[in-house]
Design a protein around this motif. Structure first.
Motif, PDB file in Angstrom:
ATOM      1  N   ALA A  49       0.761  -1.110  -0.144  1.00 31.72           N
ATOM      2  CA  ALA A  49       0.049   0.009   0.103  1.00 31.72           C
ATOM      3  C   ALA A  49       0.891   1.237   0.039  1.00 31.72           C
ATOM      4  N   ASP A  50       2.087   1.145   0.424  1.00 38.18           N
ATOM      5  CA  ASP A  50       3.067   2.315   0.310  1.00 38.18           C
ATOM      6  C   ASP A  50       3.735   2.528  -0.969  1.00 38.18           C
ATOM      7  N   TYR A  51       4.510   1.331  -1.546  1.00 36.77           N
ATOM      8  CA  TYR A  51       5.282   1.516  -2.471  1.00 36.77           C
ATOM      9  C   TYR A  51       5.015   0.715  -3.805  1.00 36.77           C
ATOM     10  N   LEU A  52       3.840   0.011  -3.783  1.00 38.53           N
ATOM     11  CA  LEU A  52       3.397  -0.623  -5.124  1.00 38.53           C
ATOM     12  C   LEU A  52       2.121  -0.568  -5.340  1.00 38.53           C
ATOM     13  N   GLN A  53       1.670   0.999  -5.310  1.00 36.50           N
ATOM     14  CA  GLN A  53       0.442   1.342  -5.621  1.00 36.50           C
ATOM     15  C   GLN A  53       0.108   1.236  -7.028  1.00 36.50           C
ATOM     16  N   THR A  54       1.003   1.519  -7.937  1.00 36.85           N
ATOM     17  CA  THR A  54       0.524   1.730  -9.292  1.00 36.85           C
ATOM     18  C   THR A  54       1.092   0.504 -10.049  1.00 36.85           C
ATOM     19  N   GLU A  55       0.493   0.258 -11.292  1.00 37.53           N
ATOM     20  CA  GLU A  55       0.675  -0.793 -12.181  1.00 37.53           C
ATOM     21  C   GLU A  55       2.389  -0.989 -12.486  1.00 37.53           C
ATOM     22  N   LYS A  60       7.751  -3.092 -12.084  1.00 41.24           N
ATOM     23  CA  LYS A  60       8.992  -2.798 -11.772  1.00 41.24           C
ATOM     24  C   LYS A  60       9.349  -3.919 -10.516  1.00 41.24           C
ATOM     25  N   CYS A  61       8.555  -3.983  -9.775  1.00 40.10           N
ATOM     26  CA  CYS A  61       8.810  -5.067  -8.722  1.00 40.10           C
ATOM     27  C   CYS A  61       9.206  -6.423  -9.324  1.00 40.10           C
ATOM     28  N   VAL A  62       8.163  -6.973 -10.061  1.00 41.33           N
ATOM     29  CA  VAL A  62       8.239  -8.546 -10.564  1.00 41.33           C
ATOM     30  C   VAL A  62       9.471  -8.284 -11.727  1.00 41.33           C
ATOM     31  N   ARG A 132     -14.675 -15.244  -8.789  1.00 43.22           N
ATOM     32  CA  ARG A 132     -16.158 -14.962  -7.987  1.00 43.22           C
ATOM     33  C   ARG A 132     -16.140 -14.860  -6.576  1.00 43.22           C
ATOM     34  N   ALA A 133     -14.993 -15.059  -5.951  1.00 42.36           N
ATOM     35  CA  ALA A 133     -15.023 -14.864  -4.453  1.00 42.36           C
ATOM     36  C   ALA A 133     -15.368 -13.613  -3.908  1.00 42.36           C
ATOM     37  N   PRO A 134     -16.428 -13.397  -3.060  1.00 45.48           N
ATOM     38  CA  PRO A 134     -16.622 -12.116  -2.768  1.00 45.48           C
ATOM     39  C   PRO A 134     -15.615 -11.282  -1.925  1.00 45.48           C
ATOM     40  N   ASN A 135     -14.725 -11.669  -1.252  1.00 45.28           N
ATOM     41  CA  ASN A 135     -13.595 -11.068  -0.691  1.00 45.28           C
ATOM     42  C   ASN A 135     -12.692 -10.568  -1.718  1.00 45.28           C
ATOM     43  N   VAL A 136     -12.453 -11.443  -2.838  1.00 43.42           N
ATOM     44  CA  VAL A 136     -11.725 -10.857  -4.021  1.00 43.42           C
ATOM     45  C   VAL A 136     -12.301  -9.746  -4.656  1.00 43.42           C
ATOM     46  N   ARG A 137     -13.691  -9.973  -5.005  1.00 42.74           N
ATOM     47  CA  ARG A 137     -14.286  -8.788  -5.609  1.00 42.74           C
ATOM     48  C   ARG A 137     -14.166  -7.545  -5.047  1.00 42.74           C
ATOM     49  N   GLN A 138     -14.025  -7.399  -3.469  1.00 44.83           N
ATOM     50  CA  GLN A 138     -13.922  -6.308  -3.167  1.00 44.83           C
ATOM     51  C   GLN A 138     -12.583  -5.561  -3.066  1.00 44.83           C
ATOM     52  N   GLU A 139     -11.556  -6.268  -3.617  1.00 44.18           N
ATOM     53  CA  GLU A 139     -10.143  -5.858  -3.882  1.00 44.18           C
ATOM     54  C   GLU A 139     -10.057  -5.636  -5.451  1.00 44.18           C
ATOM     55  N   THR A 140     -10.632  -4.547  -5.885  1.00 52.12           N
ATOM     56  CA  THR A 140     -10.843  -4.035  -7.273  1.00 52.12           C
ATOM     57  C   THR A 140      -9.355  -4.576  -7.981  1.00 52.12           C
ATOM     58  N   ARG A 141      -8.365  -3.986  -7.471  1.00 53.34           N
ATOM     59  CA  ARG A 141      -6.882  -4.256  -8.015  1.00 53.34           C
ATOM     60  C   ARG A 141      -6.737  -5.836  -8.346  1.00 53.34           C
ATOM     61  N   LEU A 142      -6.933  -6.390  -7.295  1.00 50.25           N
ATOM     62  CA  LEU A 142      -6.520  -8.117  -7.289  1.00 50.25           C
ATOM     63  C   LEU A 142      -7.733  -8.505  -8.403  1.00 50.25           C
ATOM     64  N   HIS A 143      -8.888  -8.263  -8.359  1.00 51.89           N
ATOM     65  CA  HIS A 143      -9.921  -8.723  -9.199  1.00 51.89           C
ATOM     66  C   HIS A 143      -9.296  -8.481 -10.627  1.00 51.89           C
ATOM     67  N   GLN A 144      -9.014  -7.227 -11.032  1.00 50.22           N
ATOM     68  CA  GLN A 144      -8.784  -7.164 -12.281  1.00 50.22           C
ATOM     69  C   GLN A 144      -7.306  -7.937 -12.614  1.00 50.22           C
ATOM     70  N   MET A 145      -6.476  -8.138 -11.679  1.00 56.10           N
ATOM     71  CA  MET A 145      -5.318  -8.740 -12.018  1.00 56.10           C
ATOM     72  C   MET A 145      -5.480 -10.089 -12.286  1.00 56.10           C
ATOM     73  N   LEU A 146      -6.446 -10.659 -11.568  1.00 54.60           N
ATOM     74  CA  LEU A 146      -7.036 -12.176 -11.830  1.00 54.60           C
ATOM     75  C   LEU A 146      -7.503 -12.174 -13.217  1.00 54.60           C
ATOM     76  N   LEU A 147      -8.337 -11.426 -13.594  1.00 52.03           N
ATOM     77  CA  LEU A 147      -9.058 -11.496 -14.924  1.00 52.03           C
ATOM     78  C   LEU A 147      -8.166 -11.241 -15.830  1.00 52.03           C
ATOM     79  N   GLU A 148      -7.197 -10.449 -15.922  1.00 46.79           N
ATOM     80  CA  GLU A 148      -6.015 -10.207 -17.080  1.00 46.79           C
ATOM     81  C   GLU A 148      -5.066 -11.545 -17.112  1.00 46.79           C
TER      82      GLU A 148
END
Length: 451
Positions: A49-55, A60-62, A132-148
Motif C-alpha cells: 500500500a506504500d510503494y506498490l500502488q501503481t501498475e 518494476k517489482c516483478v 467469483r469470491a466475494p472477498n476478492v471482488r472487494q479488492e478491485t485491483r486484485l480482481h482486475q489482475m486475476l481477470l487479466e
C-alpha cells in the motif's frame, strides 16, 4: 503462508534496497529458496500500500525479481512455488503479488513456459474460484489482475475440457453482471478485462466443440452463448461494447476473438437480434471499412478477410438488418463486387473469398427486385454487378447455433467447414492488423440506442 521476518522500512529507497538484497540471494537448497520467497512476499505485501500502488511500480517489482539471482538460477522451481502459493493462499496481498508475478513473467518469457505450467498445475479452476469470491471482488485491483491473468493464459493455448468444466452458468452471468454494473466506457480497464475474458472463453468453447463435433463426439455447451440466448435483454451492454471495441481495436488476435463471438451470435436464432439496430449500423460500417482496408499482400490478411465475410453473411441474413429499410444495400453490394474483381489493391481472388462473397450476395434482400431483372440483365449480355447467388444456408445457420450450445447435430459440409475455419483462425498476441488507411481516418461514428 506464515512469515518469519518482519520489516520496519522508513522510506521507498530502503524498500527497493531490501528487495534487491532478497532477489539477489544465492541459494543452493530448496529450503533456502523457500525462505527467500517468503521474504520476498513478506516485504512486498507489507509495503504494497506504500510503494506498490501503481501498475508501473508493481511491474518494476516483478522485473527486479525475475532478473535477480534467486529467480534466474531456479526459475522453474520458483514459478511452481509461486503457483502453489496462488493455489493455496487466500490473503489478497499475497494473491496480488503471485498473480502479478505469473502475469508479467508469462508475458516476458514468450507466454509458453509460465502459462503452460499454469495449465499443468490446474490454475485455471482456481482463477475461476478466486474471481467469483466475494472477498476478492472487494479488492478491485486484485480482481482486475486475476481477470487479466485468466485472459492472457487462456488466449495462447487450448484449455482442457476439465478446465472449462470449472465454468458454470452462474460464473458467466456474474461476469455479464459486472459489465452492466460498471461504466459504459469499454476502455475502462475493469470493463475491458471482463469483456476479454468472456471473448476468450467463447473461443475456447468454439474450438473444443468444433473439434469434438468433427470427431463425432458430443460438443461441450458454450455457456457464453447460452447465457446471452436466455438473458440477452438483460445484458445489452456486452453486445454494444463488442462493436465499439471492434471499431477501435488494431490487434488482430482480439479482432478475431470479437468476430468469433459475433459469428456465433448472428448464427443463433435466439441471439441473432441481440444487438441494437443502431449498433448494427455501426457494425456494418466497421466491416465495410475493414474489408476494404485489408491489404492483399499482407500475411494473414486473407484469414481475417474470410472471417469478416463469414460474420457478414449471418449478420445480413438473420439480424434486424434483413428488415426494411435495408441499411447501405448499395454500399454492401459495391464492396462485395470489389472483393471478387481484379484491380484496385486486391490481388487475384482466392476461391474461398469468391465462395464467401457469393454466400453473402445470396441474402434475399440483396437480390435484384425481381427474377425478371436477372433475366433481362442476362439477355442484354451484361455481366451482373455481383457474383451469381448461391442457395441460402438457413438450415446451416441453425446447425451452427445448435453446435454453439453443445448439441449433437449432423452438420452440413459448408457449415462445418465455415465453423471449423472460424475456430482455427488465430494470431499471436500483439500483432497489429495491417492497414492501407490511416486508422484515425474514416472511423464510423459510434452510436448506441434502443432502436
Amino acid at each position: 503462508m506464515a512469515f518469519e521476518v518482519s520489516y520496519n522500512l522508513e522510506n521507498e529507497q530502503q524498500f527497493w534496497d531490501e528487495l534487491n538484497d532478497i532477489v539477489s540471494t544465492d541459494c543452493h537448497e530448496d529450503g533456502l529458496i523457500d525462505n527467500a520467497l517468503r521474504a520476498f512476499l513478506n516485504v512486498t505485501t507489507t509495503y504494497i500500500a506504500d510503494y506498490l500502488q501503481t501498475e508501473y511500480s508493481l511491474a518494476k517489482c516483478v522485473h527486479q525479481f525475475t532478473h535477480g539471482e534467486l529467480f534466474t538460477a531456479h526459475s522453474e522451481y520458483v514459478r511452481r512455488q509461486m503457483m502453489y502459493c496462488l493455489l493455496q493462499d487466500d490473503e489478497p496481498p499475497v494473491l496480488l503479488m503471485t498473480a502479478a508475478f505469473l502475469l508479467y513473467d508469462g508475458r516476458n518469457n514468450g507466454h509458453d513456459l509460465t502459462f503452460e505450467m499454469m495449465q499443468t498445475e490446474g490454475v485455471f479452476a482456481r482463477l475461476v474460484e478466486l474471481i467469483r469470491a466475494p472477498n476478492v471482488r472487494q479488492e478491485t485491483r486484485l480482481h482486475q489482475m486475476l481477470l487479466e491473468l485468466m485472459y492472457e493464459s487462456s488466449r495462447i493455448q487450448r484449455l482442457r475440457v476439465e478446465d472449462l468444466l470449472a465454468v458454470d452458468d452462474s460464473f458467466i452471468l456474474y461476469l455479464l453482471d459486472i459489465i452492466e454494473g460498471v461504466s459504459d466506457d469499454p476502455d475502462d480497464p475493469y470493463h475491458y478485462n471482463v469483456i476479454r475474458v468472456l471473448l476468450v472463453l467463447n473461443e475456447q468453447y468454439l474450438v473444443i466443440s468444433t473439434t469434438q463435433q468433427a470427431s463425432g463426439r458430443a460438443g461441450i455447451t458454450n455457456r457464453v452463448i447460452k447465457a446471452l440466448s436466455a438473458h440477452g435483454l438483460t445484458y445489452k451492454t456486452f453486445g454494444c461494447n463488442l462493436i465499439l471495441l471492434l471499431n477501435r481495436e488494431s490487434e488482430t488476435s482480439l479482432q478475431l476473438l470479437i468476430l468469433k463471438a459475433l459469428y456465433l451470435l448472428f448464427g443463433n436464432p435466439s441471439t441473432a437480434e441481440y444487438f441494437y439496430t443502431n449498433d448494427l449500423h455501426v457494425l456494418i460500417d466497421v466491416i465495410l471499412r475493414n474489408l476494404i482496408d485489408l491489404p492483399a499482400d499482407s500475411p494473414g490478411a486473407n484469414a481475417l478477410r474470410h472471417t469478416y465475410l463469414r460474420v457478414l453473411h449471418p449478420l445480413l441474413a438473420n439480424s434486424q438488418i434483413s428488415k426494411p429499410p435495408h441499411y447501405k444495400r448499395d454500399d454492401i453490394l459495391r464492396l462485395l463486387h470489389l472483393l471478387v474483381t481484379n484491380g484496385n489493391h486486391f490481388a487475384p481472388v482466392d476461391e474461398t473469398t469468391e465462395r464467401l462473397v457469393a454466400r453473402c450476395t445470396s441474402v434475399p434482400w440483396l437480390q435484384p427486385p425481381s427474377a425478371a431483372s436477372n433475366k433481362t440483365t442476362k439477355s442484354n449480355g451484361k455481366a451482373p454487378p455481383i457474383p451469381p447467388p448461391r442457395a441460402g444456408s438457413r438450415g446451416s445457420q441453425k446447425d451452427v447455433a445448435r453446435r454453439a450450445l453443445g448439441m449433437s447435430v449432423n452438420a452440413g459440409g459448408e457449415s462445418l467447414t465455415s465453423v471449423l475455419e472460424v475456430a482455427a483462425h488465430t494470431e499471436k498476441p500483439g500483432v497489429q492488423t495491417p492497414s492501407l488507411l490511416n486508422p484515425k481516418q474514416n472511423a464510423p461514428k459510434e452510436t448506441s440506442s434502443d432502436s
